[in-house]
Design a protein around this motif. Structure first.
Motif, short mmCIF file in Angstrom:
data_model
loop_
_atom_site.label_atom_id
_atom_site.label_comp_id
_atom_site.label_asym_id
_atom_site.label_seq_id
_atom_site.Cartn_x
_atom_site.Cartn_y
_atom_site.Cartn_z
N LEU A 87 0.85 -1.19 0.00
CA LEU A 87 0.00 0.00 0.00
C LEU A 87 0.88 1.24 0.00
O LEU A 87 1.72 1.42 0.88
N ARG A 143 -6.78 3.96 5.77
CA ARG A 143 -5.84 3.53 6.80
C ARG A 143 -4.87 4.63 7.21
O ARG A 143 -3.99 4.40 8.03
N GLY A 144 -5.00 5.78 6.59
CA GLY A 144 -4.10 6.88 6.93
C GLY A 144 -2.67 6.61 6.52
O GLY A 144 -1.73 6.97 7.22
N ILE A 145 -2.49 5.97 5.38
CA ILE A 145 -1.13 5.71 4.90
C ILE A 145 -0.84 6.63 3.73
O ILE A 145 -1.65 6.77 2.83
N CYS A 146 0.30 7.31 3.79
CA CYS A 146 0.72 8.07 2.62
C CYS A 146 2.23 8.08 2.60
O CYS A 146 2.86 8.84 3.32
N LEU A 147 2.82 7.20 1.80
CA LEU A 147 4.27 7.20 1.70
C LEU A 147 4.72 8.41 0.90
O LEU A 147 4.12 8.74 -0.12
N PRO A 148 5.78 9.09 1.36
CA PRO A 148 6.30 10.18 0.53
C PRO A 148 6.93 9.61 -0.74
O PRO A 148 7.28 8.43 -0.79
#
Lengths: 571, 369
Positions: free
Chosen positions: B70, B76-81
């Motif tokens: 992901l 899920r509040g995931i945000c990879l830079p």
């Protein structure tokens, strides 16, 4: 899929931690800019009105009891208006001649217009005292057989206006040079093709298009004239012509020094310069409509001067002699004397270069030189690095408040060095931070003064770097630090270097804030010059002046070459 | 391989303009090893969608996963830079760093890798050289990057995007800065590379010819939404909407009404200029308002035949010679039709012509209400 997705979460968390670390730096930089720009002004207002713990206008009343606000304001405005008018007229004419006509020797003319900017204001003013002091001025001595005694009196409103105007010319020239350069010749050509005559093209096309640049130049010059310290202090006080800056100087200098009164004199001055800066901002924003700079180099259309070519050149040379050659000759001449005397065959025959070896071995001078160089180099380095980050914040992020940061870094441009000095005294005389009496307080002042220029250089060069260059670094896996250090900084380097040299120059000649903040033992070079002049050691002052001017001319030439390469308009 | 679901991105409005919905609930899936194209006019949201995948824009909602990992999930509040996603990307301007030479440009993604994963100097050199050879830039390592020609910079950008062997390659209009001839060459070069490396690729373009040549699948976008997803052949031959038909290739759009069912999946359509036969896979009631799509190459032109009692007739209003073909603009009553055919069949403007449509070439689109 689910299992893999779970594994992704720690990635995200680690990324967030790294994000926080760089936020600390960014927050520190922004906080430093806001602190430097706003805190002194807040203290200035607070201490002026709330000195006794409650609001009072006593300080203001005291200050203006002895000397009326209206007269002070009138003097300041007359002085600023007259020198601005003269300076803008000369600077615009020079720029027009260099950019838009076929006058001969253009590179020489360009240098002629620019070089005087390198002479520190205090030395320039002193040089004019050597030239045109009523009884002992060299010019007056030379002209006495022709016109009788005291032909010129530099200690007068007229003298003040002339000297200040000559100080403003190079600045106006640079602004108008850019203004005329960015005028797309197609605008004029299409008017000509449309059947207009040269004169009506000038009036109906050229003038309206250049008007924003001209109004900006007028405002910048007027703000500079209002903030001027050297000319009003050295020429105005003996003549009894008081302006805001000289009053502030006197209020702090008298014993016991009256800081509250200085604050009371500073506030209306700040109001005037603040209004000037706001109007300037409004005009330049509106002026963008007319912006015809497309990144293409225009070859401006040259207007043939015909038989006026050589007379025009002659006029420019006359200007150069008056504005630069004569004052420099005066400094060189005085530097060869044991004691000051107007020029004569006798004084010339006794000329000596001993002053030079004396000055170069004088421990106070050397100490001042060391302090000046150290302070200027540190100032330039700190300002350019901090402003590179600020420019990045303003131009590259969508952070709320980034516009505000942009404006805040510009605030010090409206604060005269003297006023900043007073405000910093307010802050640090009582603050628990022990910087008063050290070089640190001078560093704080210099960094504050240089901030707007650093921001200009950093943001202009950053706006020329395509965003995709940073984005591709990010996609390649580089973090904020890595992409800042490995991609952005190297690309910004020419712009940052140009800004660095410019700030070095303005810091080396910064007098008024230094006078307010130095303490014995950490004099800087301009302060040494000032003190020696006050104590009447004229030949030494002149010697120092010659040496400083030579160094600064070289630095300014370097700065100009670098900035034209990256396209910053100096201001 | 790449799964994007319910992606949404809105740019907040400012004082002067209202909010802009750039990507509106977009979902797509790109299978391993295929080239997927986001195609649409400028401002359709294709670049924004790609930048969301790259991590250069933060979406407002949805989920993005690469190989099951992901990258973004609003739920899920995931945000990879961007720098933690490990993807490769080629930008429209190539974004070659002008202060580095060719080698350093390509080595950059390896040199900035996290310390634990960083390769040794000789390994980096080997990888870089392999990537440069792949794009046929071997031997140019020491050149300043700015000395390269446009086409070479393009290859350099590709080498840099591929050097760390990413699972997914993102291409943002990489060919639009090249001149026409070079662009054609690079199209095939890209196709060769993509097959050779077998890398899953998302390609953004506004050029339909490019999309048709390169893609395994095309998604046509308009105003932030996906109009149609399919193979190039499907998109061209069975456009799902008037917009797709018009955007992909040239198309004649003829408004009309269903008269009756002629055969299985074939209907007679009554248009103001005449009747024609058009295909539609589903059931349509007589009287339904429809648009018939006919490609210019399927409009057949011949000199007017007075013996034919009915059929389509028109006046040639313009003719253009295109080298390998000739194009006629024909006025049929109110309707203007384009026809493309062999240069041998050129008809001068002003002449009357008879028209027919190639069998099975007319396609029916119900008029959207």
């Amino acid at each position: 899929m689910n299992g893999l997705a779970e594994r992704a979460i720690p990635f995200g968390e680690r990324a967030r931690v790294r994000f926080r670390a760089e936020h600390v730096i960014i927050a520190l930089v922004a906080a430093a800019a806001v602190y430097l720009a706003l805190v002194p002004l807040g203290f200035l207002a607070w201490r002026t009105f709330f000195d006794g713990g409650s609001f009072s206008l006593d300080a203001v009343r005291d200050a203006y009891d002895t000397f009326g606000l209206s007269e002070l304001a009138a003097n300041s405005l007359v002085f600023a208006t007259a020198s601005t008018a003269l300076g803008v007229a000369l600077g615009t004419a020079l720029a027009y001649i260099v950019v838009r006509t076929d006058a001969p020797w253009k590179p020489f003319l360009f240098a002629v217009a620019l070089v005087p900017i390198a002479v520190p204001g205090v030395l320039y003013t002193i040089a004019w005292i050597f030239l045109a002091s009523p009884r002992t001025g060299t010019l007056n001595a030379l002209l006495e057989p022709l016109f009788g005694p005291e032909t010129f009196n530099v200690f007068s409103l007229g003298g003040m206006v002339l000297v200040e105007a000559l100080r403003l010319v190079p600045l106006v020239f640079l602004l108008m040079y850019a203004g005329f350069r960015s005028l797309d010749p197609a605008l004029e050509e299409s008017a000509l093709v449309g059947g207009a005559r040269t004169r009506s093209v000038l009036r109906r096309v050229t003038l309206p298009v250049v008007l924003p640049a001209l109004s900006a130049a007028v405002l910048v010059a007027a703000i500079r004239a209002l903030e001027a310290f050297e000319v009003p202090a050295l020429l105005g006080i003996p003549a009894g012509v008081w302006v805001f800056t000289s009053r502030i100087w006197r209020a702090v200098g008298e014993y016991p020094s009256n800081l509250a009164a200085a604050g009371a004199y500073a506030l209306p001055l700040l109001l005037l310069t603040g209004i000037g800066v706001l109007v300037h901002g409004w005009i330049t924003r509106r002026g963008r409509r007319f912006e015809t700079v497309t990144g293409k180099g225009f070859r401006p259309r040259s207007i043939p001067l015909g038989r006026w070519r050589w007379p025009v050149l002659g006029l420019v040379i006359v200007y150069f002699v008056v504005s630069f050659v004569l004052p420099m000759l005066a400094l060189v001449y005085v530097s060869t004397l044991f004691y000051y005397a107007p020029v004569s065959t006798e004084s010339l025959s006794r000329g000596t270069f001993e002053n030079y070896s004396a000055v170069l071995t004088d421990s106070l001078v050397l100490e001042g030189l060391k302090n000046s160089v150290l302070l200027s180099a540190v100032t330039a380095t700190v300002v350019m690095l901090v402003m590179a980050v600020c420019a990045w914040l303003v131009l590259r992020t969508r952070l709320p408040g980034r516009r505000l940061l942009d404006h805040v870094t510009f605030v010090p441009i409206a604060v005269p060095g003297l006023v900043l000095g007073v405000a910093l005294l307010f802050v640090y005389l009582r603050a628990p931070i022990p910087v008063y009496g050290t070089l640190w307080i001078l560093l704080i002042a210099y960094v504050t003064i240089a901030m707007p220029y650093g921001m200009r250089y950093a943001s202009v060069s950053m706006s020329q770097i395509a965003r995709e260059l940073e984005e591709s670094a990010a996609v390649s896996g580089a973090g904020w630090f890595q992409s800042f250090r490995r991609v952005l900084l190297p690309l910004l380097a020419p712009g940052l270097l140009a800004g660095w040299v410019y700030i070095l120059v303005i810091s080396l000649r910064e007098l008024s804030s230094s006078l307010m903040l130095y303490s014995p033992g950490n004099e800087v070079l301009p302060v040494v010059v000032w003190e020696r002049f006050e104590s009447g050691a004229f030949p030494e002052v002149a010697t120092l002046g010659v040496l400083m001017t030579v160094v600064l001319v070289i630095l300014v030439a370097g700065a100009h070459r670098l900035s034209t390469r990256i396209g910053v308009r100096a201001a | 391989m790449l799964n994007v679901s319910n992606l949404a991105k809105t740019y907040p409005g400012s004082k002067h303009n209202g909010a802009v919905v750039a990507v509106d609930d977009v979902s797509f899936e790109v299978p391993e090893g295929t080239l997927f194209t986001l195609l649409g006019p400028s401002g359709c949201g294709k670049t924004t969608a790609l930048r969301c995948v790259a991590g250069l824009e933060q979406p407002d909602g949805g989920e993005i996963a690469v190989a099951g990992r992901l990258l973004f999930s609003s739920e899920r509040g995931i945000c990879l830079p961007a720098n933690a996603r490990g993807l490769g990307m080629v930008f429209q301007s190539y974004a070659i760093w002008p202060h580095m030479n060719v080698f350093d440009n390509v080595a950059f993604p390896l040199a900035v890798a996290p310390r634990r994963q960083r390769r040794s100097k000789p390994q980096i050199k080997e990888h870089v050289e392999r990537a440069l050879a792949l794009v046929r830039l071997d031997g140019l390592s020491d050149r300043p990057a700015t000395d390269l020609s446009g086409g070479q910079q393009q290859r350099l950008a590709l080498a840099r995007a591929l050097v760390s062997e990413p699972p997914l390659l993102l291409l943002d209009e990489p060919l639009s800065n090249l001149d026409a001839k070079l662009r054609e060459e690079m199209r095939f070069e890209l196709k060769r590379l993509q097959h050779e490396v077998g890398i899953t690729t998302v390609f953004v373009t506004h050029d339909q010819a490019e999309a048709l040549v390169l893609s395994d699948a095309i998604a046509v976008m308009q105003r932030g939404r996906m109009e149609q997803v399919g193979s190039p052949r499907e998109i061209y031959q069975q456009p799902a909407s008037r917009f797709v038909a018009d955007f992909i290739g040239a198309a004649n759009l003829i408004e009309g009404r269903v008269e009756q069912r002629a055969a299985d999946g074939l209907y007679t359509v009554e248009a103001p200029a005449g009747a024609l036969l058009a295909a539609f896979p589903a059931e349509l009631a007589a009287g339904t308002g429809v648009t018939v799509v006919v490609r210019p190459e399927h409009v057949l032109v011949r000199p007017a035949d007075p013996s034919a009692a009915n059929g389509w007739r028109g006046i040639v209003s313009a003719q253009a010679f295109l080298g390998d073909s000739v194009e006629h603009v024909i006025q049929v009553g109110e309707l203007e039709l384009r026809a493309r055919g062999s240069p041998a069949l050129a008809v001068p403007p002003g002449a009357e012509v008879s028209l027919s449509f190639a069998d099975g070439s007319c396609l029916l689109l119900p008029v959207q209400s």
